[in-house]
Each structure stands twice: as C-alpha cells, then as structure tokens.
Design a protein around this motif. Structure first.
Motif, PDB file in Angstrom:
ATOM      1  N   TYR A  67      53.194   1.379  29.175  1.00  0.00           N
ATOM      2  CA  TYR A  67      53.539   2.599  28.446  1.00  0.00           C
ATOM      3  C   TYR A  67      54.933   3.042  28.887  1.00  0.00           C
ATOM      4  CZ  TYR A  67      52.809   7.056  26.127  1.00  0.00           C
ATOM      5  OH  TYR A  67      52.914   8.128  25.283  1.00  0.00           O
ATOM      6  N   THR A  75      49.906  11.725  26.817  1.00  0.00           N
ATOM      7  CA  THR A  75      49.309  10.641  26.025  1.00  0.00           C
ATOM      8  C   THR A  75      48.763   9.524  26.899  1.00  0.00           C
ATOM      9  OG1 THR A  75      50.771  11.099  24.164  1.00  0.00           O
ATOM     10  CG2 THR A  75      49.753   8.915  24.227  1.00  0.00           C
ATOM     11  N   GLU A  90      58.313   5.995  33.682  1.00  0.00           N
ATOM     12  CA  GLU A  90      59.024   7.245  33.370  1.00  0.00           C
ATOM     13  C   GLU A  90      60.192   7.348  34.341  1.00  0.00           C
ATOM     14  OE1 GLU A  90      58.996   9.898  31.092  1.00  0.00           O
ATOM     15  OE2 GLU A  90      60.741  10.389  32.309  1.00  0.00           O
ATOM     16  N   ASP A 135      57.591   5.467  23.764  1.00  0.00           N
ATOM     17  CA  ASP A 135      57.925   6.817  23.288  1.00  0.00           C
ATOM     18  C   ASP A 135      59.004   7.369  24.211  1.00  0.00           C
ATOM     19  OD1 ASP A 135      57.913   9.302  22.079  1.00  0.00           O
ATOM     20  OD2 ASP A 135      56.108   9.998  23.107  1.00  0.00           O
TER      21      ASP A 135
HETATM   22  C1  LIG Z   1      59.016  12.338  24.121  1.00  0.00           C
HETATM   23  S1  LIG Z   1      58.900  12.203  25.843  1.00  0.00           S
HETATM   24  C2  LIG Z   1      57.403  11.283  26.087  1.00  0.00           C
HETATM   25  C3  LIG Z   1      56.115  12.003  25.817  1.00  0.00           C
HETATM   26  C4  LIG Z   1      54.929  11.164  26.225  1.00  0.00           C
HETATM   27  N1  LIG Z   1      55.037   9.818  25.689  1.00  0.00           N
HETATM   28  C5  LIG Z   1      53.615  11.752  25.787  1.00  0.00           C
HETATM   29  O1  LIG Z   1      53.242  11.586  24.616  1.00  0.00           O
HETATM   30  O2  LIG Z   1      52.926  12.350  26.611  1.00  0.00           O
HETATM   31  C6  LIG Z   1      60.080  10.965  26.238  1.00  0.00           C
HETATM   32  C7  LIG Z   1      60.116  10.609  27.697  1.00  0.00           C
HETATM   33  O3  LIG Z   1      60.836   9.398  27.839  1.00  0.00           O
HETATM   34  C8  LIG Z   1      61.528   9.466  29.057  1.00  0.00           C
HETATM   35  N2  LIG Z   1      62.598   8.457  29.016  1.00  0.00           N
HETATM   36  C9  LIG Z   1      63.717   8.464  28.248  1.00  0.00           C
HETATM   37  N3  LIG Z   1      64.462   7.376  28.502  1.00  0.00           N
HETATM   38  C10 LIG Z   1      63.794   6.663  29.432  1.00  0.00           C
HETATM   39  C11 LIG Z   1      64.062   5.442  30.104  1.00  0.00           C
HETATM   40  N4  LIG Z   1      65.173   4.734  29.836  1.00  0.00           N
HETATM   41  N5  LIG Z   1      63.173   4.998  31.013  1.00  0.00           N
HETATM   42  C12 LIG Z   1      62.046   5.702  31.274  1.00  0.00           C
HETATM   43  N6  LIG Z   1      61.734   6.875  30.685  1.00  0.00           N
HETATM   44  C13 LIG Z   1      62.602   7.348  29.769  1.00  0.00           C
HETATM   45  C14 LIG Z   1      62.021  10.895  29.126  1.00  0.00           C
HETATM   46  O4  LIG Z   1      62.355  11.263  30.459  1.00  0.00           O
HETATM   47  C15 LIG Z   1      60.812  11.647  28.573  1.00  0.00           C
HETATM   48  O5  LIG Z   1      59.956  12.064  29.597  1.00  0.00           O
END
Ligand SMILES: C[S@@+](CC[C@H](N)C(=O)[O-])C[C@H]1O[C@@H](n2cnc3c(N)ncnc32)[C@H](O)[C@@H]1O
Length: 213
Positions: A67, A75, A90, A135
């Motif tokens: 994930y 999620t 994350e 996501d």
């Molecule tokens: C829209 S939120 C995710 C919500 C989560 N999927 C949920 O439904 O509970 C997007 C997340 O992706 C993380 N993110 C963005 N770029 C990333 C990367 N290159 N590697 C890891 N995490 C990343 C952000 O820090 C953020 O917490």
C-alpha cells in the motif's frame, strides 16, 4: 451483469438504517461501529469508493498487499483487516506515527517510513505482492506505479487513485488522467472510473502487469 462480489471480509451492513461497506477490526478514525464491524467510509477512502462504484478490483480477501501512501492508516487499516501481509509505505513522519498505532492492533500490518519513489529502500523487506494499492497524491504518480511494478506478481493488480491536482492544479483533470494512462508502461489498464461523488477530480485505475514486458 451482476456487480462484482466484495472481497471476503468486506460486507454491506446496516448502520442507522443505511447500508454501508464494513470490515471487522479495531476502530481507527471515529467511524461508526456495530459490534466487531466498523464502517468503511468511501468518502474517506479511494479504495472504498472504488468498491462502492462496483469496480472489478480482483480482490477476494487474503491477498498480500503493498500500500503506497498510507497516511495515518485510514484505508490501509481496512485493507489489513481482510488481507494477508500488508506493507504500508508512507514518507511523512507525522502520519506515520498514527499509522504505527494502527499497526499495533494488526499483526499483519507493517508500517514503513519510506519514499514510494525509492522502492530500493524497502525491497529487502517487501515480498512479492498480489496487489499494489496506490494513493500517493503527489506529482509523478505514474512514475511511482512503474517503480513499484517489480513487486507485483504476474497475475497481480494495481489499484491506483490518481489525483489530478497533484500533477497540475491548472490542467484539465481529463488531460492529466490521459497522461497518467499513457505513462503507465509495464501495465495493461483493465478499468478506469472517476470517483465522484466520493472524491472530486480523482481517477481510479485497475491495471495488471503487461505480459509483453
Ligand atoms: C491522499 S493521502 C493518502 C490517504 C490514505 N491512502 C488513506 O486513504 O487513508 C496521500 C499520502 O501519500 C503520501 N505520499 C506522497 N508522496 C509519497 C511518496 N513519494 N512516498 C510515500 N508516501 C507519499 C503523503 O504523505 C500522504 O500521506
């Protein structure tokens, strides 16, 4: 055509008279509960919205999952509650603290404070997976999907939510989605679906590894 069945461990159940998606497990984000069941809120979850839209995710329950973009675990907590080993990546430290708390209740959930653009930093931890859920809501979403493709089994599925504004706040979302699809080398797209009314300007994509690659 009958709608796709939900994965084992995910049910539609009545909460206050409304039929809602639900999974069994410890509550995480103040979602309504009924005994051991808790609501999986599609407004808080793109994967939940994909299931509400009846997309063919290929999930049957018990899969091994990678994930990407787990945030505080909203999620991925549901995913871990109906899946096998679930690796949650994350890169922001703050939500990862909450994610670690969510993982304490779930023996099959492994929180990784890593950058999804650098899969080599977790390749020694993550085994081959049946499903990648993505996501990340960041620029370069197609790149993230391509970079993590080697983890996916040949018969696996990529379930990606693409946020248009993360790529370009000024561009027409449809052109962002077209660009994402055209950059998804290594995958064959099986289905796409906009996630309104649950999430504005998001495209959900179901894809599988391209056999010609
Ligand atoms: C829209 S939120 C995710 C919500 C989560 N999927 C949920 O439904 O509970 C997007 C997340 O992706 C993380 N993110 C963005 N770029 C990333 C990367 N290159 N590697 C890891 N995490 C990343 C952000 O820090 C953020 O917490």
């Amino acid at each position: 055509m009958s709608p796709p069945t939900l994965p084992t461990g995910v049910e539609r159940r009545l909460f206050d008279g409304d039929e809602r998606l639900a999974t069994r497990g410890a509550s995480v984000y103040g979602e309504p509960t009924d005994g051991e069941w808790r609501v999986w809120d599609a407004r808080r979850s793109k994967l939940g919205a994909m299931l509400e839209h009846g997309m063919e995710t290929g999930l049957s329950g018990g899969e091994t999952v990678l994930y990407l973009g787990a945030a505080a675990g909203t999620t991925v907590s549901h995913v871990a509650d109906f899946s096998g080993p679930t690796y949650a990546v994350e890169f922001a430290a703050r939500p990862t603290r909450d994610l670690l708390t969510v993982a304490e209740d779930r023996q099959n959930l492994f929180a990784l404070l890593k950058d999804a653009r650098k899969p080599e930093t977790y390749a020694h931890i993550v085994e081959p997976v049946d499903v990648i859920v993505q996501d990340v809501a960041t620029r370069g979403q197609a790149h993230v999907a391509r970079a993590n493709r080697p983890f996916l089994r040949d018969d696996g599925r990529l379930l990606a939510a693409v946020k248009a504004r993360s790529e370009d706040v000024t561009a027409d979302p449809e052109s962002v989605f077209e660009q994402f699809s055209s950059q998804l080398d290594g995958y064959e797209i099986l289905e796409t679906q906009r996630l309104e009314p649950f999430h504005d300007d998001h495209l959900a994509v179901v894809a599988r590894p391209d056999r010609d690659h």
